[in-house]
Structures are given as C-alpha cells and as structure tokens.
Scaffold this active site. Structure first.
Site, PDB file in Angstrom:
ATOM      1  N   HIS A 140       0.874  -1.186   0.000  1.00 17.21           N
ATOM      2  CA  HIS A 140       0.000   0.000   0.000  1.00 17.21           C
ATOM      3  C   HIS A 140       0.908   1.233   0.000  1.00 17.21           C
ATOM      4  CE1 HIS A 140      -2.803   2.933   1.863  1.00 17.21           C
ATOM      5  NE2 HIS A 140      -3.788   2.132   1.494  1.00 17.21           N
ATOM      6  N   ASP A 217       2.911  -4.536   8.122  1.00 18.09           N
ATOM      7  CA  ASP A 217       1.719  -3.706   7.928  1.00 18.09           C
ATOM      8  C   ASP A 217       0.508  -4.631   8.068  1.00 18.09           C
ATOM      9  OD1 ASP A 217      -0.511  -2.497   6.886  1.00 18.09           O
ATOM     10  OD2 ASP A 217       0.464  -1.731   5.086  1.00 18.09           O
ATOM     11  N   GLN A 220      -4.777  -4.780   7.023  1.00 21.04           N
ATOM     12  CA  GLN A 220      -5.854  -5.669   6.571  1.00 21.04           C
ATOM     13  C   GLN A 220      -5.945  -6.950   7.383  1.00 21.04           C
ATOM     14  OE1 GLN A 220      -8.169  -4.927   4.494  1.00 21.04           O
ATOM     15  NE2 GLN A 220      -7.281  -3.005   3.787  1.00 21.04           N
ATOM     16  N   LYS A 243     -10.519  -0.488  10.552  1.00 16.33           N
ATOM     17  CA  LYS A 243     -10.655  -1.683   9.705  1.00 16.33           C
ATOM     18  C   LYS A 243     -10.943  -2.919  10.559  1.00 16.33           C
ATOM     19  CE  LYS A 243      -7.390   0.139   6.278  1.00 16.33           C
ATOM     20  NZ  LYS A 243      -8.187   0.500   5.110  1.00 16.33           N
ATOM     21  N   CYS A 381      -4.910   2.625  -3.505  1.00 21.76           N
ATOM     22  CA  CYS A 381      -3.651   3.127  -2.918  1.00 21.76           C
ATOM     23  C   CYS A 381      -2.522   2.125  -3.108  1.00 21.76           C
ATOM     24  CB  CYS A 381      -3.811   3.471  -1.438  1.00 21.76           C
ATOM     25  SG  CYS A 381      -4.945   4.810  -1.156  1.00 21.76           S
TER      26      CYS A 381
HETATM   27  C1  LIG Z   1      -2.487  -2.753   3.463  1.00 21.13           C
HETATM   28  C2  LIG Z   1      -2.787  -1.377   3.969  1.00 21.13           C
HETATM   29  N1  LIG Z   1      -1.830  -0.678   4.564  1.00 21.13           N
HETATM   30  C3  LIG Z   1      -2.039   0.555   5.051  1.00 21.13           C
HETATM   31  C4  LIG Z   1      -3.269   1.151   4.952  1.00 21.13           C
HETATM   32  C5  LIG Z   1      -3.473   2.523   5.524  1.00 21.13           C
HETATM   33  O1  LIG Z   1      -4.384   2.456   6.575  1.00 21.13           O
HETATM   34  P1  LIG Z   1      -4.926   3.811   7.246  1.00 21.13           P
HETATM   35  O2  LIG Z   1      -5.450   4.650   6.105  1.00 21.13           O
HETATM   36  O3  LIG Z   1      -6.002   3.335   8.156  1.00 21.13           O
HETATM   37  O4  LIG Z   1      -3.789   4.442   7.929  1.00 21.13           O
HETATM   38  C6  LIG Z   1      -4.306   0.469   4.312  1.00 21.13           C
HETATM   39  C7  LIG Z   1      -5.615   1.112   4.121  1.00 21.13           C
HETATM   40  O5  LIG Z   1      -6.358   0.752   3.255  1.00 21.13           O
HETATM   41  C8  LIG Z   1      -4.059  -0.837   3.821  1.00 21.13           C
HETATM   42  O6  LIG Z   1      -5.013  -1.541   3.234  1.00 21.13           O
END
Ligand SMILES: Cc1ncc(COP(=O)(O)O)c(C=O)c1O
Length: 424
Positions: A140, A217, A220, A243, A381
C-alpha cells in the site's frame, strides 16, 4: 456485549468447533439494516473500512456520556475513570496481539501514522546513507511513501522484492534482495489490492538470521487473521482501528520493547516528557514517549470494545468463515463472462479484486451501487500493484465476518446487470 449470541451453538452431532452465524452477527450492526439506493445495503467495501457493532458505538457513547475527561494528569474522579478506560484498552490490545508487555503498545492515528513513526524515529536514527529498506511489490502507498521520505532525508535506498503473476511474493528473489546493507524490512501481511497473505513467519526467520528488524503492515490482516506477534517473530506490527470494527482516527503500533526503548520520540509535546526546562527536556518512559499531546481517548475506548467484540467471536472461527465465503465468491464471480481476477495467490483472504472486460471498474462500481452493492473501484492506494498487473484500476469486493452467501449472490447478479448495461 452480544458476543456469545453471535455463535451458532455447536450441536453434539456437528463438529466441535463453534461456527459463525452471520444473521445473528448482522443484528449487532445497525447500519447493515439500512438501505442504499432504495435497496438493502450489501456492504462489500470492508477493506476500506468496516462497519461498527453496537458494542463499539455504545462504548464510545458511554465514554462521552459518563467518563469523559483528559487522561493521566488529572486527580479528579472523571480523569481517573478516563485514564483507566484508556490504559485498560492498551492491555486489551497487548493481549490481542499476544505482546509481551502493554509498554510495547503505542496508540497512533492508524497504520499510516504507525509506519511514519517508525520511518522517522527508527529510520532517521539508525539508518545511514546507502543502507537499504526492503519492501515488496504489493505494498500500500502507506508502506512506500514514508520510506521514500526517509530516503530523501537520509540517502537510504528503497528496494522492492518482486511479486509473481499470482500476486505472491517471489521468496527466492526476496532472499536475493537481502544483503549486509539491508537494515529494515517492511512488508504487508495481507495485501489490500490482491488479498495475498504473505509468509510473515518465514520472512521474520530469514530476517532474524541476518539481524534485520521487520515491520509488518497489519492494516488488513488484524481483523481477518489471528495475530500473535511472538509467533510471527516481527519487531513492529501496525494496524488501524477502523478496519477492525473500531473508530476511525485510532490505530496501534506494536514495537519490540528493546527497539522502542532505543528510539527517540518523533513528536514533542505534553505527556511525553519526564521534565522540561528551556534548556532541555527528558522523555517519559514507554509508551508515553511516543504519545505526545491529548490522544484520541474515545477512539481508544472504542478500539478496546472492538477488540473485545472480535476476540469474543474468535479469530480462528472468523478466518474459517471468511475463507469459505471467499472460496464461494471466487467460484461464483469467476463464472461471470469477461471477469478476470487480479490476485490469485494460494494463501489469500477476504479480498476479491477483478477486472470486467470492456467495462471500466468505476462503471462497474456505479452500476453495482445502483443495485445497492457497495464495492470499491480504483487503484486501492497500490498503484505499483496495478502497474504490475497492467491495469489502471480494479473493482474490489472485500468481505468481513458479517457478510453472507446471499450477498455474494447480489454481487453476481449486479455483475450480470453491469454486462447488460454496457453490452459487455
Ligand atoms: C495494506 C494497507 N496498509 C495501510 C493502509 C493505511 O491504513 P490507514 O489509512 O487506516 O492508515 C491500508 C488502508 O487501506 C491498507 O489496506
């Protein structure tokens, strides 16, 4: 808390394992009973954010109704209540992750802020020009851009381990990317664009043998897979409350205590100091050192309630339910003429990304919306992932524990409608 009421009690004849009864779970989510475009809402955009159970909504309301005050510094009754609620939630997070200590749980705004914290505090302190941060080709933007900022600040080099046509990490190439210059690995647990589950334990074992810290990370994964940071062997694990059935604006950075101890604060302000003079300041201990200013107290309380709710179901049970639903969805959606799945990893969860021949993903999303089916269309993203698969965008259905086979049916009917509208 309607946790146990969400289980279908196992019968003596049936398997001993408890199973999920989505109908009873759905009753706990007020929004799932609403309508979209005059049709019952079919919410399949859970990778973007999940809906909230009454237990979470009530916890936040209760907090503002009867406990609200600023934390830590107050001697009065309410401040003590608020502090207790806040710190109790930290302990819940530590248990949820099986972290050795709640001192290793830092509250942040979300995954994005957690990764930026590590990049700016750990990265700027311990990495030098020419050192390498290794990520994968399925990250992401939140796990790409903070390292690019660090690279611009320090001369650190960002390297990318490639993924294959299924959307799996090429492990041999990943190992070949490691060298004595690799000083940090940052890798997604469950890809939001492909649904791939990465072999985190294997990655961490490989990294540990070379003395390289690993950041995971978990944006998800945390609501779909049981996470045990000790079993995974990671050094940092980040996730977002929203999430995981919790509020927006709150998330968690887990960090191994020995690393957090050595890292400097990345933001200065109230609550993160032990003493301040105009000449110099010294820092509070963990985790306050990383929590400058008044935090999102209600968000933390809501996250604690979300963790209670999800833990009450049991992550293994949730994973099993979702795996069966995803298998069913993959089988059904694949049969729609013109559908091409993007991401077919052998280990995957909760996400179904696809292209429909001759129709732009945004048009797919719009027609589905008119049918009451909420999916997401775009690059999610993850533009480098889109580039890897030669598409500008995909349509993405993403599932949570409250989704049902009937909703998969609505998705499939909606896709046939899309084909009809566009003559595809
Ligand atoms: C794999 C992954 N990493 C990071 C993020 C960023 O999360 P946040 O916008 O809640 O900080 C997301 C959000 O969709 C994601 O799917």
């Amino acid at each position: 808390m309607g946790l146990t009421s969400s289980f279908a009690p196992p019968t003596a004849a049936a398997a001993q394992e408890p199973t999920i009864d989505p109908a009873r779970i759905r009753d706990e989510f007020p929004i799932l009973a609403t309508h979209g475009n005059g049709r019952p809402l079919v919410y399949l955009d859970n990778a973007a954010t999940t809906q909230k159970p009454r237990a979470v909504i009530d916890a936040v309301t209760r907090y503002y109704t009867s406990e609200n005050a600023n934390i830590h510094r107050g001697v009065h009754y309410l401040s003590q209540l608020a502090t207790e609620a806040y710190e109790t939630a930290r302990q819940k997070v530590a248990r949820f992750l099986n972290a050795p200590s709640s001192r290793e749980v830092v509250f942040v705004r979300g995954t994005t802020e957690g990764i930026n914290l590590v990049a700016q505090s750990y990265g700027r302190t311990f990495l030098r020009a020419g050192d390498e941060v290794l990520i994968t080709g399925m990250e992401h933007h939140s796990n790409i851009v903070p390292w690019q900022l660090l690279a611009a600040q320090t001369g650190v080099v960002l390297r990318v381990a490639p993924i294959d046509d299924r959307g799996e990490l090429d492990f041999a190439a990943f190992e070949r990317s490691l060298s004595e210059r690799t000083k940090l690995i940052a890798v997604v647990h469950l890809s939001n664009a492909l649904g791939t589950i990465n072999p985190i334990r294997r990655i961490c074992e490989t990294a540990r043998a070379r003395g390289i810290p690993v950041l995971v990370d978990g944006a998800q994964s945390a609501s779909h897979l049981r996470v045990d940071v000790r079993e995974l062997g990671c050094d940092f694990f980040v996730f977002s409350g929203h999430k995981l059935f919790g509020p927006t604006g709150i998330g968690v950075l887990y960090g191994r205590e020995a690393l957090l101890e050595r890292m400097p604060p990345w933001q200065g302000g109230g609550d993160m100091i032990s003493s301040v003079t105009f000449a110099e300041s010294s820092w509070a201990g963990l985790p306050a050192k990383f929590e400058a200013g008044t935090p999102h107290i209600a968000g933390v309380v809501g996250l604690g309630a979300a963790i209670d709710w999800l833990s009450g179901l049991g992550l293994d049970v949730v994973s099993a339910h979702e795996a069966a639903l995803l298998d069913h969805a993959v089988a059904e959606v694949s049969q729609v003429p013109g559908v091409r799945l993007v991401g077919t990893a052998r280990e995957r969860a909760s996400i179904l990304s696809f292209a429909l021949e001759g129709v732009h993903p945004h048009d797919v999303g719009q027609v589905l919306d008119a049918e009451g089916v909420a999916i997401r269309a775009g690059h999610h993203c993850a533009q480098p992932v889109m580039a890897r698969f030669g598409v500008a965008a995909t349509a993405r259905a993403s599932f949570a524990v409250y989704n049902t086979r009937d909703e998969v049916g609505a998705l499939v009917r909606g896709l046939h409608r899309v084909r009809q509208v566009f003559g595809a």
